[in-house]
Design an enzyme around this catalytic site. Sequence first.
Site, PDB file in Angstrom:
ATOM      1  N   HIS A   1       7.644   6.489  -2.688  1.00  0.00           N
ATOM      2  CA  HIS A   1       8.012   7.092  -1.402  1.00  0.00           C
ATOM      3  C   HIS A   1       8.801   8.391  -1.587  1.00  0.00           C
ATOM      4  O   HIS A   1      10.030   8.389  -1.682  1.00  0.00           O
ATOM      5  CB  HIS A   1       8.847   6.077  -0.615  1.00  0.00           C
ATOM      6  CG  HIS A   1       8.888   6.358   0.837  1.00  0.00           C
ATOM      7  ND1 HIS A   1       8.710   5.400   1.793  1.00  0.00           N
ATOM      8  CD2 HIS A   1       9.077   7.514   1.523  1.00  0.00           C
ATOM      9  CE1 HIS A   1       8.788   5.938   2.995  1.00  0.00           C
ATOM     10  NE2 HIS A   1       9.021   7.232   2.854  1.00  0.00           N
TER      11      HIS A   1
ATOM     12  N   ASN B   1       3.888  14.060   5.500  1.00  0.00           N
ATOM     13  CA  ASN B   1       4.493  14.826   6.602  1.00  0.00           C
ATOM     14  C   ASN B   1       4.919  16.224   6.154  1.00  0.00           C
ATOM     15  O   ASN B   1       6.066  16.631   6.281  1.00  0.00           O
ATOM     16  CB  ASN B   1       5.669  14.066   7.235  1.00  0.00           C
ATOM     17  CG  ASN B   1       6.798  13.781   6.258  1.00  0.00           C
ATOM     18  OD1 ASN B   1       6.609  13.765   5.051  1.00  0.00           O
ATOM     19  ND2 ASN B   1       7.986  13.548   6.781  1.00  0.00           N
TER      20      ASN B   1
ATOM     21  N   HIS C   1      10.719   1.121   2.951  1.00  0.00           N
ATOM     22  CA  HIS C   1      12.192   1.137   3.120  1.00  0.00           C
ATOM     23  C   HIS C   1      12.745   0.069   4.076  1.00  0.00           C
ATOM     24  O   HIS C   1      13.301   0.385   5.130  1.00  0.00           O
ATOM     25  CB  HIS C   1      12.686   2.519   3.532  1.00  0.00           C
ATOM     26  CG  HIS C   1      11.875   3.254   4.569  1.00  0.00           C
ATOM     27  ND1 HIS C   1      11.503   2.691   5.758  1.00  0.00           N
ATOM     28  CD2 HIS C   1      11.387   4.521   4.579  1.00  0.00           C
ATOM     29  CE1 HIS C   1      10.820   3.570   6.459  1.00  0.00           C
ATOM     30  NE2 HIS C   1      10.724   4.691   5.758  1.00  0.00           N
TER      31      HIS C   1
ATOM     32  N   ASP D   1      12.469   7.216  -0.914  1.00  0.00           N
ATOM     33  CA  ASP D   1      12.379   8.001   0.331  1.00  0.00           C
ATOM     34  C   ASP D   1      13.083   9.346   0.135  1.00  0.00           C
ATOM     35  O   ASP D   1      13.764   9.842   1.042  1.00  0.00           O
ATOM     36  CB  ASP D   1      12.965   7.234   1.524  1.00  0.00           C
ATOM     37  CG  ASP D   1      12.514   7.818   2.859  1.00  0.00           C
ATOM     38  OD1 ASP D   1      11.732   8.787   2.871  1.00  0.00           O
ATOM     39  OD2 ASP D   1      12.964   7.301   3.902  1.00  0.00           O
TER      40      ASP D   1
ATOM     41  N   HIS E   1       5.840   2.935   7.525  1.00  0.00           N
ATOM     42  CA  HIS E   1       7.212   3.143   8.016  1.00  0.00           C
ATOM     43  C   HIS E   1       7.279   2.370   9.324  1.00  0.00           C
ATOM     44  O   HIS E   1       6.616   2.731  10.290  1.00  0.00           O
ATOM     45  CB  HIS E   1       7.436   4.643   8.226  1.00  0.00           C
ATOM     46  CG  HIS E   1       8.681   4.994   8.979  1.00  0.00           C
ATOM     47  ND1 HIS E   1       9.655   5.811   8.448  1.00  0.00           N
ATOM     48  CD2 HIS E   1       9.102   4.681  10.217  1.00  0.00           C
ATOM     49  CE1 HIS E   1      10.622   5.963   9.336  1.00  0.00           C
ATOM     50  NE2 HIS E   1      10.309   5.303  10.427  1.00  0.00           N
TER      51      HIS E   1
HETATM   52  O1  DOR Z   1      15.050   9.712   6.661  1.00  0.00           O
HETATM   53  C1  DOR Z   1      13.867  10.021   6.718  1.00  0.00           C
HETATM   54  N1  DOR Z   1      13.437  11.216   6.309  1.00  0.00           N
HETATM   55  N2  DOR Z   1      13.001   9.147   7.224  1.00  0.00           N
HETATM   56  C2  DOR Z   1      11.730   9.484   7.485  1.00  0.00           C
HETATM   57  O2  DOR Z   1      11.019   8.661   7.988  1.00  0.00           O
HETATM   58  C3  DOR Z   1      11.232  10.832   7.187  1.00  0.00           C
HETATM   59  C4  DOR Z   1      12.055  11.484   6.169  1.00  0.00           C
HETATM   60  C5  DOR Z   1      11.816  12.961   6.087  1.00  0.00           C
HETATM   61  O3  DOR Z   1      10.664  13.372   5.983  1.00  0.00           O
HETATM   62  O4  DOR Z   1      12.800  13.730   6.077  1.00  0.00           O
END
Ligand code: DOR
Length: 423
Positions: A59, A93, A229, A302, A177
């Site tokens: 992640h 993303n 997560h 993450d 997620h």
């Molecule tokens: O804390 C996070 N940051 N959670 C997410 O789901 C996306 C991620 C991000 O891309 O910054």
Amino acid sequence: MKDILIRQVRLLDPAGNTDQIGSLLIRDGVICDPSLADETAFVIDGTGLTAAPGLVDLHVHLRDPGQTWKEDILSGCRAAAAGGVTSLLAMPNTVPAVDTPETVRYILQKAEEADARVYVVGAITKGLKSEEPTDIEALYRAGISALSDDGCPVKNTAMMVEAMKTAARLQIPVTAHCEDPYLAGGKVNEGPVSEALGVKGMPDAAEEAGTAREIALAAAYGVPVHICHVSTARSAAMIREAKARGVQVTAETAPHYLMLTEEEVLSRDADYRMNPPLRTEEDRQAMIRALCDGTIDAIATDHAPHSPEEKADFEAAPNGSIGMETSFAAAYTVLVEGGFLSEGELIRKMSASPAAIARIPGGSLAIGAPADLFFYRKEAWTVDPEALHGKSKNTPFKHRTLSARVKLTICRGKIVFDGLGIL
Ligand code: DOR
């Protein structure tokens, strides 16, 4: 490329049931029988070091294309190398999102030069908007290794089912997620802390409603799902129960949910804001229990880089914190020093187990395996955000003293991180 011979090193390979002092030979990107070494090899004295399979991080947000002031493929992989991570899954993303074969190919091509192996996660819906499905087959042909709309959970349940079925047929994971989109939008864990701060909270129920849906879909259609997560005790309980009745569900949690709680955000420092948020002490302990009993299969970071300017305002800042450079050290500190897991069990949760979930190579020090490995030793060190290797510094472990340290990382047979000063 010169052979590398590491002598007198502790070889710790849970997948191969190995924990012994020995030597390692690396030749042409592969782990070889050390008796084949000749005098031309580059020799490293491994005394005091433990060699383990390179970490596999399920992640990671590399921000490339489109937000390369936060991180890019090369800088993110430098951070990976410094943390012992040799393979990572890059989330979709980006800007644009990873919803076309061109973007998949762009990432894979740039990653050829990187210090870690990058596996691309393709988007389930175009622009992560939950409106129109992507052409998953075309993304697969371009080289994706997993599917997710991470951060923007797929609102249309039927579209999620289709993605899960297609992924099962292609034998790639869907990583979810879990968050009910209509309960989203909070800044910190909902409860006394959000009230004390006077900011909107993220309820446990948002995560748990998402977790319940994905488990229900996996059960109903007989397909696998990987839960990202996990942060609440009840999400873990649902996963435990689902596994017990044979649902094909796997799960990860992140080092910050193992070490930190919502108390951190009382400082109004946005580096402690992420989604899902830091939760309660009860949740933190439940994450540890769930890792120990096998409910949670893997530790992933993450890794979510954001610039200092973006993180300056506590409430306006985007969610996310970096993690690859500290993940092993932080997890070791909580789990091994805390007496919850053995070193081998921890390494399995960070290498062989995530590699199996993603169906990618990795997690082994066996002769013939790819030479992706890292070396660490027990050593107290204090995290200095400015000394980290990625572009962003938003670590929730800043100024914390951790008790193990990555000293050397080898990926594809090449030294990609030298914390020993031997190069
Ligand atoms: O804390 C996070 N940051 N959670 C997410 O789901 C996306 C991620 C991000 O891309 O910054």
